[in-house]
Design a protein around this motif. Structure first.
Motif, PDB file in Angstrom:
ATOM      1  N   THR A 158     -46.159  58.152  48.192  1.00  0.00           N
ATOM      2  CA  THR A 158     -47.122  57.148  47.710  1.00  0.00           C
ATOM      3  C   THR A 158     -47.108  57.179  46.183  1.00  0.00           C
ATOM      4  OG1 THR A 158     -48.946  58.714  47.630  1.00  0.00           O
ATOM      5  CG2 THR A 158     -48.632  57.538  49.699  1.00  0.00           C
ATOM      6  N   ARG A 159     -47.796  56.211  45.620  1.00  0.00           N
ATOM      7  CA  ARG A 159     -47.860  56.197  44.151  1.00  0.00           C
ATOM      8  C   ARG A 159     -49.176  55.607  43.680  1.00  0.00           C
ATOM      9  NH1 ARG A 159     -48.871  50.923  43.845  1.00  0.00           N
ATOM     10  NH2 ARG A 159     -47.196  49.489  44.287  1.00  0.00           N
ATOM     11  N   PHE A 160     -49.521  55.980  42.445  1.00  0.00           N
ATOM     12  CA  PHE A 160     -50.641  55.339  41.759  1.00  0.00           C
ATOM     13  C   PHE A 160     -50.010  54.664  40.551  1.00  0.00           C
ATOM     14  CE2 PHE A 160     -54.357  55.997  38.686  1.00  0.00           C
ATOM     15  CZ  PHE A 160     -54.997  54.848  39.099  1.00  0.00           C
ATOM     16  N   ALA A 161     -50.274  53.355  40.417  1.00  0.00           N
ATOM     17  CA  ALA A 161     -49.525  52.585  39.416  1.00  0.00           C
ATOM     18  C   ALA A 161     -50.450  51.775  38.511  1.00  0.00           C
ATOM     19  CB  ALA A 161     -48.543  51.670  40.140  1.00  0.00           C
ATOM     20  N   PRO A 162     -51.286  52.450  37.745  1.00  0.00           N
ATOM     21  CA  PRO A 162     -52.222  51.693  36.907  1.00  0.00           C
ATOM     22  C   PRO A 162     -51.542  51.032  35.711  1.00  0.00           C
ATOM     23  CG  PRO A 162     -52.387  54.026  36.406  1.00  0.00           C
ATOM     24  CD  PRO A 162     -51.421  53.911  37.543  1.00  0.00           C
ATOM     25  N   SER A 163     -52.118  49.939  35.251  1.00  0.00           N
ATOM     26  CA  SER A 163     -51.678  49.306  34.009  1.00  0.00           C
ATOM     27  C   SER A 163     -52.562  49.858  32.896  1.00  0.00           C
ATOM     28  CB  SER A 163     -51.866  47.797  34.088  1.00  0.00           C
ATOM     29  OG  SER A 163     -51.194  47.311  35.223  1.00  0.00           O
ATOM     30  N   PRO A 164     -51.982  50.345  31.817  1.00  0.00           N
ATOM     31  CA  PRO A 164     -52.820  50.953  30.758  1.00  0.00           C
ATOM     32  C   PRO A 164     -53.413  49.898  29.837  1.00  0.00           C
ATOM     33  CG  PRO A 164     -50.520  51.176  30.198  1.00  0.00           C
ATOM     34  CD  PRO A 164     -50.549  50.448  31.507  1.00  0.00           C
ATOM     35  N   ILE A 166     -46.822  54.379  35.271  1.00  0.00           N
ATOM     36  CA  ILE A 166     -47.638  53.598  34.337  1.00  0.00           C
ATOM     37  C   ILE A 166     -46.994  52.220  34.183  1.00  0.00           C
ATOM     38  CG2 ILE A 166     -48.610  53.537  32.004  1.00  0.00           C
ATOM     39  CD1 ILE A 166     -49.501  56.079  33.380  1.00  0.00           C
ATOM     40  N   GLU A 167     -47.740  51.186  34.548  1.00  0.00           N
ATOM     41  CA  GLU A 167     -47.170  49.831  34.541  1.00  0.00           C
ATOM     42  C   GLU A 167     -47.518  49.132  33.230  1.00  0.00           C
ATOM     43  OE1 GLU A 167     -48.003  48.075  38.461  1.00  0.00           O
ATOM     44  OE2 GLU A 167     -46.245  49.234  39.061  1.00  0.00           O
ATOM     45  N   ASN A 168     -46.679  49.374  32.240  1.00  0.00           N
ATOM     46  CA  ASN A 168     -47.012  48.901  30.885  1.00  0.00           C
ATOM     47  C   ASN A 168     -46.076  47.799  30.390  1.00  0.00           C
ATOM     48  OD1 ASN A 168     -44.828  50.597  30.721  1.00  0.00           O
ATOM     49  ND2 ASN A 168     -45.424  51.526  28.792  1.00  0.00           N
ATOM     50  N   THR A 226     -41.498  40.364  34.981  1.00  0.00           N
ATOM     51  CA  THR A 226     -42.935  40.269  35.303  1.00  0.00           C
ATOM     52  C   THR A 226     -43.376  41.422  36.208  1.00  0.00           C
ATOM     53  OG1 THR A 226     -42.371  38.874  37.152  1.00  0.00           O
ATOM     54  CG2 THR A 226     -43.037  37.755  35.125  1.00  0.00           C
ATOM     55  N   TYR A 227     -44.688  41.549  36.305  1.00  0.00           N
ATOM     56  CA  TYR A 227     -45.294  42.618  37.117  1.00  0.00           C
ATOM     57  C   TYR A 227     -44.717  42.652  38.538  1.00  0.00           C
ATOM     58  CZ  TYR A 227     -48.544  44.044  40.719  1.00  0.00           C
ATOM     59  OH  TYR A 227     -49.052  44.573  41.861  1.00  0.00           O
ATOM     60  N   ASN A 228     -44.703  41.488  39.204  1.00  0.00           N
ATOM     61  CA  ASN A 228     -44.264  41.479  40.606  1.00  0.00           C
ATOM     62  C   ASN A 228     -42.840  42.006  40.757  1.00  0.00           C
ATOM     63  OD1 ASN A 228     -46.415  40.528  42.250  1.00  0.00           O
ATOM     64  ND2 ASN A 228     -46.240  38.553  41.233  1.00  0.00           N
ATOM     65  N   CYS A 255     -41.143  44.147  38.613  1.00  0.00           N
ATOM     66  CA  CYS A 255     -41.018  45.583  38.285  1.00  0.00           C
ATOM     67  C   CYS A 255     -41.569  46.458  39.411  1.00  0.00           C
ATOM     68  CB  CYS A 255     -41.755  45.892  36.989  1.00  0.00           C
ATOM     69  SG  CYS A 255     -41.147  44.925  35.611  1.00  0.00           S
ATOM     70  N   VAL A 256     -42.688  46.021  39.989  1.00  0.00           N
ATOM     71  CA  VAL A 256     -43.302  46.804  41.073  1.00  0.00           C
ATOM     72  C   VAL A 256     -42.300  46.999  42.214  1.00  0.00           C
ATOM     73  CG1 VAL A 256     -44.985  46.640  42.960  1.00  0.00           C
ATOM     74  CG2 VAL A 256     -45.683  46.170  40.646  1.00  0.00           C
ATOM     75  N   VAL A 257     -41.626  45.905  42.557  1.00  0.00           N
ATOM     76  CA  VAL A 257     -40.700  45.980  43.694  1.00  0.00           C
ATOM     77  C   VAL A 257     -39.539  46.927  43.386  1.00  0.00           C
ATOM     78  CG1 VAL A 257     -38.977  44.631  44.957  1.00  0.00           C
ATOM     79  CG2 VAL A 257     -41.291  43.740  44.662  1.00  0.00           C
ATOM     80  N   ILE A 260     -50.643  51.782  48.563  1.00  0.00           N
ATOM     81  CA  ILE A 260     -52.094  51.677  48.741  1.00  0.00           C
ATOM     82  C   ILE A 260     -52.658  51.160  47.423  1.00  0.00           C
ATOM     83  CG2 ILE A 260     -54.224  52.975  49.212  1.00  0.00           C
ATOM     84  CD1 ILE A 260     -52.364  55.035  50.700  1.00  0.00           C
ATOM     85  N   ARG A 261     -53.268  49.997  47.456  1.00  0.00           N
ATOM     86  CA  ARG A 261     -53.766  49.403  46.211  1.00  0.00           C
ATOM     87  C   ARG A 261     -54.934  48.471  46.505  1.00  0.00           C
ATOM     88  NH1 ARG A 261     -48.339  45.858  45.088  1.00  0.00           N
ATOM     89  NH2 ARG A 261     -48.420  44.571  46.946  1.00  0.00           N
ATOM     90  N   GLY A 262     -55.511  47.915  45.444  1.00  0.00           N
ATOM     91  CA  GLY A 262     -56.711  47.089  45.592  1.00  0.00           C
ATOM     92  C   GLY A 262     -56.413  45.748  46.252  1.00  0.00           C
ATOM     93  N   GLU A 278     -57.210  42.951  45.392  1.00  0.00           N
ATOM     94  CA  GLU A 278     -56.867  41.865  44.459  1.00  0.00           C
ATOM     95  C   GLU A 278     -55.356  41.630  44.394  1.00  0.00           C
ATOM     96  OE1 GLU A 278     -58.312  44.698  43.692  1.00  0.00           O
ATOM     97  OE2 GLU A 278     -57.386  45.637  41.945  1.00  0.00           O
ATOM     98  N   HIS A 279     -54.589  42.571  44.923  1.00  0.00           N
ATOM     99  CA  HIS A 279     -53.127  42.401  44.880  1.00  0.00           C
ATOM    100  C   HIS A 279     -52.565  41.748  46.136  1.00  0.00           C
ATOM    101  CE1 HIS A 279     -52.312  44.243  41.070  1.00  0.00           C
ATOM    102  NE2 HIS A 279     -53.106  45.240  41.367  1.00  0.00           N
ATOM    103  N   ILE A 280     -53.423  41.428  47.083  1.00  0.00           N
ATOM    104  CA  ILE A 280     -52.893  40.953  48.370  1.00  0.00           C
ATOM    105  C   ILE A 280     -52.121  39.636  48.200  1.00  0.00           C
ATOM    106  CG2 ILE A 280     -54.869  39.631  49.299  1.00  0.00           C
ATOM    107  CD1 ILE A 280     -54.365  41.367  51.895  1.00  0.00           C
TER     108      ILE A 280
HETATM  109  N1  GLU Z   1     -50.509  47.846  37.983  1.00  0.00           N
HETATM  110  C1  GLU Z   1     -51.353  47.313  38.979  1.00  0.00           C
HETATM  111  C2  GLU Z   1     -52.801  47.486  38.554  1.00  0.00           C
HETATM  112  O1  GLU Z   1     -53.104  48.249  37.658  1.00  0.00           O
HETATM  113  C3  GLU Z   1     -51.185  47.977  40.322  1.00  0.00           C
HETATM  114  C4  GLU Z   1     -50.000  47.490  41.025  1.00  0.00           C
HETATM  115  C5  GLU Z   1     -49.752  48.083  42.378  1.00  0.00           C
HETATM  116  O2  GLU Z   1     -50.403  49.061  42.765  1.00  0.00           O
HETATM  117  O3  GLU Z   1     -48.877  47.550  43.042  1.00  0.00           O
HETATM  118  O4  GLU Z   1     -53.649  46.842  39.112  1.00  0.00           O
END
Ligand code: GLU
Length: 465
Positions: free
Chosen positions: A5-11, A41-43, A181-183, A185-187, A199-201, A203-205
């Motif tokens: 799993t991962r945690f991928a916050p944007s700073p 870190i999604e920067n 773009t974000y979409n 890089c995430v992939v 596992i994420r919020g 709002e990303h659905i």
């Molecule tokens: N970087 C995204 C955020 O901070 C999360 C992306 C993800 O978990 O896929 O909301």
């Protein structure tokens, strides 16, 4: 299969409750399954990303004891990888260059708004034959298939989700400044890092169908998704700073214990029967995705206080006294200038919700209140309330046995004599004696502080008036 799993916050801001909840669930799920947890870190939003927020992410996770097995990886360091894949996609026709200008796109959008149509790119450049030497700026768009018409994925909370391609347009995967773009890089990251569970919020659905199309285009695999429902305040709105959705490290400043916060956050959207208290070991053993709630959760500071008080009450007397000694040294408080720390502990330890409340007690007992420049004190300590202070002082001089009961009796007499509310009398004395408006019960404070010091403070307050 090893669970990763991962945690991928944007700073782009400080970590808040919602972020930490996804971090916690991702971490616990990896731990429970003896898997791996990655910090990424999604920067790629270079304008809004800041070093200070990266520091905040690391410090917050460390404070909460959420450790990671790999990382932190920075997306800004992976640009070559992203662009290599985009170039391959361009060569294979899975993506294409779009030369439409901003003005053109805006015009198209306005037309669609006018016609009450869904706002989508009109596909103008999708089938354009390009001359090799075009020098104009361009974006790269994904060629979303027109046939085989759905993006399908499993969300562990909502089941299978199928989104018709007609819902999507050929969205941008690289902006005209050359940044993917974000979409996108995430992939690529999830693929390279072999993430099995995202596992994420919630709002990303809406991003997920887009990500599925990218996954399909590059021949990657589809991970299992869990979109955790949002957190609301009591009135049903998304939580705001006012309701505690601020920088998590503020909770540290405000005297919350990491375990209490984790325990509270764990329960905010996940349950295990009626069990409330979970040690770290129990969390790691019992957590599952199955018990996550589909409905939104409600942030309740009282519940968080309840957890914090519970964990504070588990500290031994010596732990708290050691803590207080350190706190006093750090804040140049002379502990000989007030009651024994042991007495302070005995009277107040079950009443304090947070370490900050305990800290404030130290200030109350060992430092003099500051009446200057305080509007509340100006409002309360005046000619009208002076009489309360004077009578109180006169009466405590004559108390024979210094006890909480005798102090309570004086309060009763004053209320009768002056025909005022307890609130008014207590607040006047509280401000005169402590200088602050939120304290544990004032009668306990008066008792512990002792007659001499109370008279000293009251005299000062009378002089101030
Ligand atoms: N970087 C995204 C955020 O901070 C999360 C992306 C993800 O978990 O896929 O909301």
């Amino acid at each position: 299969m090893k669970i990763i799993t991962r945690f991928a916050p944007s700073p782009t801001g400080y970590l808040h409750i919602g972020n930490i909840r996804t971090a916690l669930y991702s971490w616990l799920f990896a731990k429970k399954n003896k898997g791996q947890f990655i910090l990424r870190i999604e920067n790629t939003d270079f304008k809004r990303s800041k070093k200070i927020f990266i520091k905040n992410i690391i410090n917050t996770l460390k404070w909460l004891n959420i450790d990671w097995d790999k990382g932190p990886f920075l997306q800004s360091e992976r640009m070559v990888r992203y662009n290599n894949i985009i170039n391959i996609m361009l060569n294979e026709g899975k993506a294409y260059k779009c030369f439409c200008s901003k003005e053109e796109l805006e015009q198209n959008k306005q037309k669609q708004i006018l016609n009450k149509e869904k706002i989508k790119y009109n596909g103008k450049c999708r089938n354009k034959k390009l001359k090799n030497n075009i020098q104009l700026p361009y974006t790269v768009r994904l060629r979303v298939p027109k046939k085989n018409t759905c993006a399908t994925f499993i969300d562990t909370i909502r089941g299978q989700i199928i989104v018709d391609n007609n819902e999507l347009d050929d969205f941008i995967i690289r902006r005209s400044d050359g940044i993917p773009t974000y979409n996108f890089c995430v992939v690529i990251d999830d693929w390279d890092m072999k993430i099995t569970h995202v596992i994420r919020g919630e709002e990303h659905i809406n991003n997920t169908p887009k990500q599925i199309h990218i996954i399909n285009a590059i021949g990657a695999y589809i991970p299992i998704y869990t979109h955790v429902s949002i957190i609301k305040d009591k009135s049903g709105k998304k939580i705001s700073k006012r309701d505690g959705n601020f920088n998590i490290l503020k909770y540290k400043e405000n005297g919350y214990l990491p375990i209490a916060l984790l325990n509270y956050i764990l329960r905010l959207g996940w349950s295990y029967g009626n069990k409330e208290i979970f040690s770290l070991e129990e969390m790691q053993k019992l957590f599952n995705l199955k018990n996550l709630s589909k409905s939104s959760s409600i942030f309740d500071i009282n519940k968080l206080n309840w957890f914090n008080k519970y964990y504070l009450s588990k500290f031994s007397e010596n732990d708290i006294i050691d803590y207080l000694k350190k706190f006093c040294t750090k804040n140049s408080i002379n502990i000989n200038n007030g009651p024994k720390l042991k007495n302070l502990y005995q009277i107040f330890h079950k009443r304090c919700n947070t370490l900050k409340e305990i800290n404030n007690l130290c200030f109350i007992f060992y430092k003099n209140p500051n009446y200057q420049n305080n509007l509340l004190i100006r409002n309360y300590l005046n000619i009208d309330t002076k009489i309360i202070l004077e009578i109180f002082k006169k009466k405590i001089i004559h108390i024979k046995i210094w006890s909480i009961e005798s102090i309570n009796n004086i309060f009763k007499k004053i209320l009768l004599k002056l025909n005022i509310s307890y609130k008014k009398a207590a607040m006047t004395l509280r401000l005169a004696i402590t200088g602050i408006k939120n304290t544990p019960p004032i009668n306990y404070i008066i008792y512990l502080m002792g007659r001499e010091k109370i008279i000293y403070h009251i005299n000062n307050a009378i002089n101030f008036i």
